[in-house]
Structure formats: structure tokens, C-alpha cells
Design a protein around this motif. Sequence first.
Motif, PDB file in Angstrom:
ATOM      1  N   ASP A 237      -1.837  -2.049   4.477  1.00  0.00           N
ATOM      2  CA  ASP A 237      -1.989  -1.349   2.893  1.00  0.00           C
ATOM      3  C   ASP A 237      -1.138  -2.538   2.196  1.00  0.00           C
ATOM      4  O   ASP A 237      -0.060  -3.035   2.325  1.00  0.00           O
ATOM      5  N   PHE A 238      -1.403  -3.163   1.165  1.00  0.00           N
ATOM      6  CA  PHE A 238      -0.839  -3.919   0.343  1.00  0.00           C
ATOM      7  C   PHE A 238       0.193  -3.688  -0.551  1.00  0.00           C
ATOM      8  O   PHE A 238       1.091  -4.427  -0.812  1.00  0.00           O
ATOM      9  N   GLY A 239       0.492  -2.253  -0.635  1.00  0.00           N
ATOM     10  CA  GLY A 239       1.823  -1.758  -1.453  1.00  0.00           C
ATOM     11  C   GLY A 239       2.686  -1.237  -0.617  1.00  0.00           C
ATOM     12  O   GLY A 239       3.991  -0.952  -1.309  1.00  0.00           O
ATOM     13  N   GLY A 280      -8.951  -1.725   9.547  1.00  0.00           N
ATOM     14  CA  GLY A 280      -9.108  -1.572   8.425  1.00  0.00           C
ATOM     15  C   GLY A 280      -8.219  -2.143   7.417  1.00  0.00           C
ATOM     16  O   GLY A 280      -7.161  -2.829   7.841  1.00  0.00           O
ATOM     17  N   VAL A 281      -8.506  -2.150   5.933  1.00  0.00           N
ATOM     18  CA  VAL A 281      -7.501  -2.595   5.123  1.00  0.00           C
ATOM     19  C   VAL A 281      -7.514  -1.643   3.825  1.00  0.00           C
ATOM     20  O   VAL A 281      -8.553  -1.474   3.318  1.00  0.00           O
ATOM     21  N   SER A 282      -6.248  -1.677   3.409  1.00  0.00           N
ATOM     22  CA  SER A 282      -6.185  -0.678   2.273  1.00  0.00           C
ATOM     23  C   SER A 282      -5.705  -1.543   1.051  1.00  0.00           C
ATOM     24  O   SER A 282      -4.596  -1.945   1.110  1.00  0.00           O
ATOM     25  N   ALA A 283      -6.628  -1.507   0.077  1.00  0.00           N
ATOM     26  CA  ALA A 283      -6.320  -2.508  -1.158  1.00  0.00           C
ATOM     27  C   ALA A 283      -5.765  -1.573  -2.209  1.00  0.00           C
ATOM     28  O   ALA A 283      -6.505  -0.889  -3.118  1.00  0.00           O
ATOM     29  N   LYS A 284      -4.319  -1.417  -2.268  1.00  0.00           N
ATOM     30  CA  LYS A 284      -3.681  -0.683  -2.989  1.00  0.00           C
ATOM     31  C   LYS A 284      -3.572  -1.217  -4.402  1.00  0.00           C
ATOM     32  O   LYS A 284      -3.628  -2.507  -4.534  1.00  0.00           O
ATOM     33  N   ASN A 290      -4.464  -6.917 -19.469  1.00  0.00           N
ATOM     34  CA  ASN A 290      -5.806  -7.028 -20.165  1.00  0.00           C
ATOM     35  C   ASN A 290      -6.865  -8.172 -19.540  1.00  0.00           C
ATOM     36  O   ASN A 290      -8.091  -7.848 -20.163  1.00  0.00           O
ATOM     37  N   GLN A 291      -6.638  -8.707 -18.525  1.00  0.00           N
ATOM     38  CA  GLN A 291      -7.550  -9.515 -18.263  1.00  0.00           C
ATOM     39  C   GLN A 291      -8.076  -8.875 -16.790  1.00  0.00           C
ATOM     40  O   GLN A 291      -8.943  -9.411 -16.209  1.00  0.00           O
ATOM     41  N   GLY A 292      -7.873  -7.691 -16.311  1.00  0.00           N
ATOM     42  CA  GLY A 292      -8.118  -6.759 -15.241  1.00  0.00           C
ATOM     43  C   GLY A 292      -7.399  -7.464 -14.052  1.00  0.00           C
ATOM     44  O   GLY A 292      -7.758  -6.974 -12.963  1.00  0.00           O
ATOM     45  N   LYS A 293      -6.409  -8.135 -14.065  1.00  0.00           N
ATOM     46  CA  LYS A 293      -5.613  -8.719 -12.832  1.00  0.00           C
ATOM     47  C   LYS A 293      -4.554  -7.635 -12.456  1.00  0.00           C
ATOM     48  O   LYS A 293      -3.964  -6.939 -13.354  1.00  0.00           O
ATOM     49  N   GLU A 294      -4.284  -7.477 -11.153  1.00  0.00           N
ATOM     50  CA  GLU A 294      -3.520  -6.371 -10.749  1.00  0.00           C
ATOM     51  C   GLU A 294      -1.838  -6.995 -11.096  1.00  0.00           C
ATOM     52  O   GLU A 294      -1.654  -8.025 -10.755  1.00  0.00           O
ATOM     53  N   THR A 295      -0.982  -6.286 -11.790  1.00  0.00           N
ATOM     54  CA  THR A 295       0.253  -6.971 -12.259  1.00  0.00           C
ATOM     55  C   THR A 295       1.214  -6.878 -11.259  1.00  0.00           C
ATOM     56  O   THR A 295       2.286  -7.379 -11.271  1.00  0.00           O
ATOM     57  N   THR A 296       1.067  -6.059 -10.103  1.00  0.00           N
ATOM     58  CA  THR A 296       2.393  -5.965  -8.987  1.00  0.00           C
ATOM     59  C   THR A 296       1.697  -6.606  -7.642  1.00  0.00           C
ATOM     60  O   THR A 296       2.671  -6.958  -6.820  1.00  0.00           O
ATOM     61  N   ILE A 297       0.621  -6.880  -7.668  1.00  0.00           N
ATOM     62  CA  ILE A 297       0.175  -7.430  -6.160  1.00  0.00           C
ATOM     63  C   ILE A 297      -0.632  -8.613  -6.686  1.00  0.00           C
ATOM     64  O   ILE A 297      -1.667  -8.541  -7.174  1.00  0.00           O
ATOM     65  N   ASP A 298      -0.516  -9.900  -6.056  1.00  0.00           N
ATOM     66  CA  ASP A 298      -1.321 -10.939  -6.150  1.00  0.00           C
ATOM     67  C   ASP A 298      -2.519 -10.795  -5.278  1.00  0.00           C
ATOM     68  O   ASP A 298      -2.605 -11.000  -4.112  1.00  0.00           O
ATOM     69  N   TYR A 299      -3.677 -10.405  -6.004  1.00  0.00           N
ATOM     70  CA  TYR A 299      -4.677 -10.063  -5.097  1.00  0.00           C
ATOM     71  C   TYR A 299      -5.638 -11.347  -4.356  1.00  0.00           C
ATOM     72  O   TYR A 299      -5.870 -11.188  -3.249  1.00  0.00           O
ATOM     73  N   GLY A 316     -10.677  -0.859   1.580  1.00  0.00           N
ATOM     74  CA  GLY A 316     -10.683   0.526   0.835  1.00  0.00           C
ATOM     75  C   GLY A 316      -9.910   0.470  -0.360  1.00  0.00           C
ATOM     76  O   GLY A 316      -8.539   0.151  -0.422  1.00  0.00           O
ATOM     77  N   ILE A 317     -10.394   0.980  -1.312  1.00  0.00           N
ATOM     78  CA  ILE A 317      -9.873   1.000  -2.448  1.00  0.00           C
ATOM     79  C   ILE A 317      -8.912   2.254  -2.493  1.00  0.00           C
ATOM     80  O   ILE A 317      -9.378   3.330  -2.508  1.00  0.00           O
ATOM     81  N   GLU A 318      -7.502   1.913  -3.237  1.00  0.00           N
ATOM     82  CA  GLU A 318      -6.533   2.825  -3.049  1.00  0.00           C
ATOM     83  C   GLU A 318      -5.809   2.854  -4.487  1.00  0.00           C
ATOM     84  O   GLU A 318      -4.880   2.277  -4.322  1.00  0.00           O
ATOM     85  N   TYR A 319      -6.154   3.581  -5.423  1.00  0.00           N
ATOM     86  CA  TYR A 319      -5.633   3.172  -6.951  1.00  0.00           C
ATOM     87  C   TYR A 319      -4.528   4.429  -6.866  1.00  0.00           C
ATOM     88  O   TYR A 319      -4.769   5.545  -6.537  1.00  0.00           O
ATOM     89  N   GLU A 320      -3.537   4.031  -7.138  1.00  0.00           N
ATOM     90  CA  GLU A 320      -2.053   4.730  -7.001  1.00  0.00           C
ATOM     91  C   GLU A 320      -2.062   5.668  -8.403  1.00  0.00           C
ATOM     92  O   GLU A 320      -1.578   6.548  -8.465  1.00  0.00           O
TER      93      GLU A 320
END
Length: 346
Positions: A237-239, A280-284, A290-299, A316-320
Motif C-alpha cells: 500500500d502506497f500510504g 496486489g498493489v494498493s494505490a493509496k 490543481n494539475q491532478g498530481k497527488e500531493t503526498t505520494i510521488d506516483y 487497486g484505487i484506494e482514495y482516503e
Amino acid sequence: MSSNRNRRAFIRRVSALSLLAGAGGVLPASLISCVQGNKKQGSAAESDSLAAESGSAGELFFKISLAEWSLHRALRKGDLDNLGFPAKAKNEFGIDAVEYVNQFFMDKAKDKTYLGELKKRCDDLGVTSVRIMIDEEGDLGNVDEAARTKALENHYKWVEAAQFLGCTDIRVNARGEGPAEEVAAAAADGLGRLSTFAKDYNIAIIVENHGGYSSNGEWLAGVMKTVNDSNCGTLPDFGNFCIERTEPEEETIEAYMATKCLKDYDMYKGVKEMMPFAKGVSAKSYAFDNQGKETTIDYPKMMQIVKDAGYTSYVGIEYEGVGNISEDEGIRKTLELLKKTGAALS
């Protein structure tokens, strides 16, 4: 039972991220800063350049699924139920693979009528059931053998339910209390025995970095090596890389939200250590600019690690649910980010 044991049990029951659902889905500043601190260890310049590349999703090197936890607020409020989740994934986001969370149908593991209806809805929609994420069934890393065996047996019904739904695996936790070495040995025993049971059902057992020792990538990789079973793997899990938190002053969500991460693990190092065992991989995701980049994880950096490991299965998308955007918007932003990043890497 002592007050200390009660407090530890409370912390296990309501882990940092599980608590967000009952508290409106807003991540406390202490958690955000913990994740952002990890991000600074990445290569921002290279990743920014990669993320800036545009284009359609095309043929990605991985498949995309939706984790039910992404909609935990809607589910807890009753705006959505577990039976409606596959249709939500397919009709609103165009995602045809789903990952369930047992918390949202906790009493239905043995209910074949209910499971049959869920399976029928998936079949009618052309949706694949990938996994069930299991919580609240005991600690597979409990150093007490009797308690560990009880936890093991509690998972059997979810293995059977996963097979019925056509899943490939169940996600479990490697929790336990005590010295790291003792918990590791206990977790290897619990996971190994559960993996042996699950083989007869063609269901794999996968472990997520989900707090405590399990959020230490080196520790979890060591447990995997000890288990040494092809039917047992990881769910990076990324987060989830806070390995030690302050204890809440009382057993309330508000008190827990005020806790701070005392020790965290390098998220990129942790994912890299777990990827050789990944099933499996969890994309937290937490928040976006404003550009659609995740601000806490370097995707781009994370997905490069995933690709370098030769991984080609579901991410797997896992939006918190951090900030002012809705769960639906958070899912869409994560989906678009995965597609753009994947297209640039594929």
C-alpha cells in the motif's frame, strides 16, 4: 483486562485510516505531515517531468481495480451498500474489477443467498471480484498460540466466501504484540497455516502493510521469506507506513485523530521491499493539486517501482478522502493519475 490492554485493543480496532470513516473522512494534519515527510525522500524533478507527459491510457502494464474503502463514507452513511458497490464501480467510473472490505458485509460471509446475489450482480455487469479485505477477525501474528489459532479459524469463512465470489485472494493483517522477532515468527506461522488451508480453495493469502511491524517493509519481507509459500504474498500500500503512534488519551475517535506518528518508514523503500512478493498493489491517494498530481505520494516514482518488479496485475484505487473533494471526485482523480502515469511508463 487491564486499561493498557483495552487501549491497545481500541487502537487495533480503529486503525488510523479506518477511523477516518467515522470522523468525516478528514485526515489529521499529523498524518498528512507524516506522508509528506516520506515523499521528500523521492526524486521530485524526474517524477514531475514524467507526470507532465499527457496522453490516453492506452495499453497499461497493469490492470485497474477499485477498492471499496474508497467509498467508506458513503457506505457508512447508508448512501451506498455493498451490493450496490459493483454497479457504482462500473457505471460511474468505468472500472470492471472490485475489491471488497468485509466490514461492509461482516455478517454475510456464510450467507449464500446474499453472496449469490452479489455474484449475480457482478456477472450481469461484467465485473470481476478480485479480493476481500479482512479486518476484525483476530491477529494472525498473536504470540499466544491459542488466540492465533482462533484468529486463523475466523478467516476460514472468508476464504470460502472469496472462492464463491470468484476472487483470487483475501487480504489479511499480520498484527501481533510483543518483540518484533516473536511477532514475526507468530505471523509466519499464522499466515503459513492459513495459506495451506486456502490452497484447496484456490485463494491466495496476501498481507498489507497496515500499521505496527507490518508497516516496516524489511520486517514484512522477512516474514514472507519465512513463510516461503507461493500461495502467500503481499499487498503493498502506497500510504500505510506509520509504524508507531502516540496513544490516544481516551477511547474516542476525536482523541485518536489528535495522535501523532512517532516513527514512519520510507514508503518507497517499503514498497520496493514488498514488491517481490506482491500479488496486489494498493494505490493509496489522499489529496491532489490543481494539475491532478497527488500531493503526498510521488506516483511516477511509486509506479516505476511497481513496473521494475515485473508486476502486471491489478492496482487497486484506494482514495482516503482528504480535503474538500468528494469520494467520487477523489476516485476519478486517482484513476486519471494512474492512467497518465501508467501511459508514460508503459
